[in-house]
Design a protein around this motif. Structure first.
Motif, PDB file in Angstrom:
ATOM      1  N   GLY A   1       0.865  -1.349   0.099  1.00 33.36           N
ATOM      2  CA  GLY A   1       0.129   0.010   0.003  1.00 33.36           C
ATOM      3  C   GLY A   1       0.837   1.247   0.072  1.00 33.36           C
ATOM      4  O   GLY A   1       1.718   1.332  -0.495  1.00 33.36           O
ATOM      5  N   TYR A   2       0.225   2.362   0.666  1.00 31.26           N
ATOM      6  CA  TYR A   2       1.131   3.520   0.760  1.00 31.26           C
ATOM      7  C   TYR A   2       0.796   4.188   1.908  1.00 31.26           C
ATOM      8  O   TYR A   2      -0.159   3.851   2.793  1.00 31.26           O
ATOM      9  CB  TYR A   2       0.777   4.347  -0.342  1.00 31.26           C
ATOM     10  N   ALA A   3       1.835   5.016   2.290  1.00 30.06           N
ATOM     11  CA  ALA A   3       1.578   6.134   3.580  1.00 30.06           C
ATOM     12  C   ALA A   3       1.968   7.550   3.090  1.00 30.06           C
ATOM     13  O   ALA A   3       2.637   7.423   2.221  1.00 30.06           O
ATOM     14  CB  ALA A   3       2.646   5.503   4.615  1.00 30.06           C
ATOM     15  N   THR A   4       0.992   8.214   3.656  1.00 32.84           N
ATOM     16  CA  THR A   4       1.268   9.772   3.587  1.00 32.84           C
ATOM     17  C   THR A   4       1.940  10.260   4.905  1.00 32.84           C
ATOM     18  O   THR A   4       1.482  10.006   6.065  1.00 32.84           O
ATOM     19  CB  THR A   4       0.272  10.483   2.912  1.00 32.84           C
ATOM     20  N   PHE A   5       2.771  11.285   4.796  1.00 32.75           N
ATOM     21  CA  PHE A   5       3.306  11.968   5.868  1.00 32.75           C
ATOM     22  C   PHE A   5       3.105  13.287   5.747  1.00 32.75           C
ATOM     23  O   PHE A   5       3.245  14.021   4.891  1.00 32.75           O
ATOM     24  CB  PHE A   5       4.811  11.647   6.365  1.00 32.75           C
ATOM     25  N   GLU A   6       2.302  13.815   7.051  1.00 30.05           N
ATOM     26  CA  GLU A   6       2.376  15.395   7.041  1.00 30.05           C
ATOM     27  C   GLU A   6       2.945  16.210   8.262  1.00 30.05           C
ATOM     28  O   GLU A   6       2.699  15.241   9.451  1.00 30.05           O
ATOM     29  CB  GLU A   6       0.858  15.877   6.957  1.00 30.05           C
ATOM     30  N   THR A   7       3.436  17.371   8.173  1.00 30.75           N
ATOM     31  CA  THR A   7       4.133  17.761   9.443  1.00 30.75           C
ATOM     32  C   THR A   7       2.771  18.478  10.134  1.00 30.75           C
ATOM     33  O   THR A   7       2.127  19.380   9.672  1.00 30.75           O
ATOM     34  CB  THR A   7       5.085  18.832   9.372  1.00 30.75           C
ATOM     35  N   TYR A   8       2.469  17.737  11.347  1.00 33.39           N
ATOM     36  CA  TYR A   8       1.307  18.420  12.123  1.00 33.39           C
ATOM     37  C   TYR A   8       1.418  19.284  12.983  1.00 33.39           C
ATOM     38  O   TYR A   8       0.749  20.701  12.842  1.00 33.39           O
ATOM     39  CB  TYR A   8       0.700  17.275  13.134  1.00 33.39           C
ATOM     40  N   SER A   9       2.777  19.375  13.363  1.00 35.19           N
ATOM     41  CA  SER A   9       3.162  20.483  14.431  1.00 35.19           C
ATOM     42  C   SER A   9       4.720  20.776  14.284  1.00 35.19           C
ATOM     43  O   SER A   9       5.389  19.405  14.265  1.00 35.19           O
ATOM     44  CB  SER A   9       2.621  20.681  15.672  1.00 35.19           C
ATOM     45  N   TYR A  10       5.407  21.889  14.501  1.00 38.17           N
ATOM     46  CA  TYR A  10       6.680  21.933  14.209  1.00 38.17           C
ATOM     47  C   TYR A  10       7.361  22.849  15.160  1.00 38.17           C
ATOM     48  O   TYR A  10       6.651  24.105  15.197  1.00 38.17           O
ATOM     49  CB  TYR A  10       7.101  22.038  12.862  1.00 38.17           C
ATOM     50  N   HIS A  11       8.301  22.708  15.992  1.00 38.56           N
ATOM     51  CA  HIS A  11       9.048  23.700  16.775  1.00 38.56           C
ATOM     52  C   HIS A  11      10.665  23.250  16.376  1.00 38.56           C
ATOM     53  O   HIS A  11      11.289  22.502  16.853  1.00 38.56           O
ATOM     54  CB  HIS A  11       8.965  23.627  18.261  1.00 38.56           C
ATOM     55  N   VAL A  12      11.235  24.334  15.737  1.00 39.69           N
ATOM     56  CA  VAL A  12      12.416  24.041  15.300  1.00 39.69           C
ATOM     57  C   VAL A  12      13.813  23.411  16.193  1.00 39.69           C
ATOM     58  O   VAL A  12      14.292  22.843  15.925  1.00 39.69           O
ATOM     59  CB  VAL A  12      13.054  25.438  14.543  1.00 39.69           C
ATOM     60  N   ALA A  13      13.437  23.996  17.505  1.00 32.97           N
ATOM     61  CA  ALA A  13      14.426  23.635  18.461  1.00 32.97           C
ATOM     62  C   ALA A  13      14.249  22.361  19.209  1.00 32.97           C
ATOM     63  O   ALA A  13      15.120  21.781  19.766  1.00 32.97           O
ATOM     64  CB  ALA A  13      14.783  24.859  19.407  1.00 32.97           C
ATOM     65  N   THR A  14      12.740  21.964  19.294  1.00 29.75           N
ATOM     66  CA  THR A  14      12.701  20.999  20.386  1.00 29.75           C
ATOM     67  C   THR A  14      11.754  19.746  19.853  1.00 29.75           C
ATOM     68  O   THR A  14      12.026  18.649  20.512  1.00 29.75           O
ATOM     69  CB  THR A  14      11.847  21.608  21.660  1.00 29.75           C
ATOM     70  N   HIS A  15      10.758  19.921  18.977  1.00 31.66           N
ATOM     71  CA  HIS A  15      10.133  18.740  18.649  1.00 31.66           C
ATOM     72  C   HIS A  15       9.100  18.950  17.182  1.00 31.66           C
ATOM     73  O   HIS A  15       9.121  20.339  16.924  1.00 31.66           O
ATOM     74  CB  HIS A  15       9.201  18.604  19.778  1.00 31.66           C
ATOM     75  N   ALA A  16       8.708  17.859  16.740  1.00 27.23           N
ATOM     76  CA  ALA A  16       7.816  17.961  15.578  1.00 27.23           C
ATOM     77  C   ALA A  16       6.770  16.779  15.882  1.00 27.23           C
ATOM     78  O   ALA A  16       7.229  15.525  16.362  1.00 27.23           O
ATOM     79  CB  ALA A  16       8.690  17.692  14.180  1.00 27.23           C
TER      80      ALA A  16
END
Length: 180
Positions: A154-169
């Motif tokens: 099959g397939y998987a899609t990835f989207e950045t839901y939230s992002y903070h450059v220094a600590t987490h995504a």
């Protein structure tokens, strides 16, 4: 004599091919389709034991960033079914990815989703391919699976839901697979 051999065997060949097609078609109808929406919280804490993403290889004289050609990262994220602050863990996303395009736009990913909770416990999905890391939605192939996802494709899609450059995504992964 060779001229008579083929015409006599031709009906048998057609019978074998028809039988093989019928068996394959019967097996194909047993396929199930599963759709999952999962969240991978990446914790970026260089040097800290709480970090779930670390660079393991790259050019020694350059900063190790997601856009450096040849950099390799290893990740062990917990997987949840929602982006809530205190979500229930349903598995682990253990993967390796590297910036594989000279233009620094593509990464190659190899992801094992290992389910630890609920109905898929002990099952895995294997995802591999090129991820266009600066596109809003990135699509990658599901190439295999085990347990309840045996023979998954099959397939998987990835989207950045939230992002903070220094600590987490937080990455949202939507998976559609067919399996037995």
């Amino acid at each position: 004599m060779a001229q008579n051999f083929l015409p006599k065997r031709l009906p048998n060949l057609f019978l074998v091919l028809a039988l093989a097609t019928a068996i394959y078609s019967a097996k194909a109808t047993n396929l199930k389709e599963t759709n999952l929406s999962l969240y991978f919280p990446d914790i970026l804490a260089p040097g800290a034991t709480s970090s779930t993403v670390i660079p393991v290889a790259g050019v020694a004289s350059k900063a190790q960033t997601f856009t450096q050609f040849g950099i390799v990262f290893v990740t062990d994220d917990f997987i949840t079914e929602s982006a809530d602050p205190n979500p229930l863990e349903v598995g682990r996303a253990q993967y390796m990815y590297m910036t594989a395009g000279l233009d620094r736009l593509n990464s190659h990913v190899m992801i094992s989703i290992v389910f630890t909770n609920k109905e898929y416990s002990g099952s895995t999905l294997e995802i591999q391919g090129v991820s266009k890391q600066f596109e809003v939605v990135r699509e990658v192939s599901v190439v295999a699976g085990t347990g309840k996802f045996r023979f998954a494709r099959g397939y998987a899609t990835f989207e950045t839901y939230s992002y903070h450059v220094a600590t987490h995504a937080v990455i949202r992964c939507n998976v559609t697979v067919q399996h037995y």
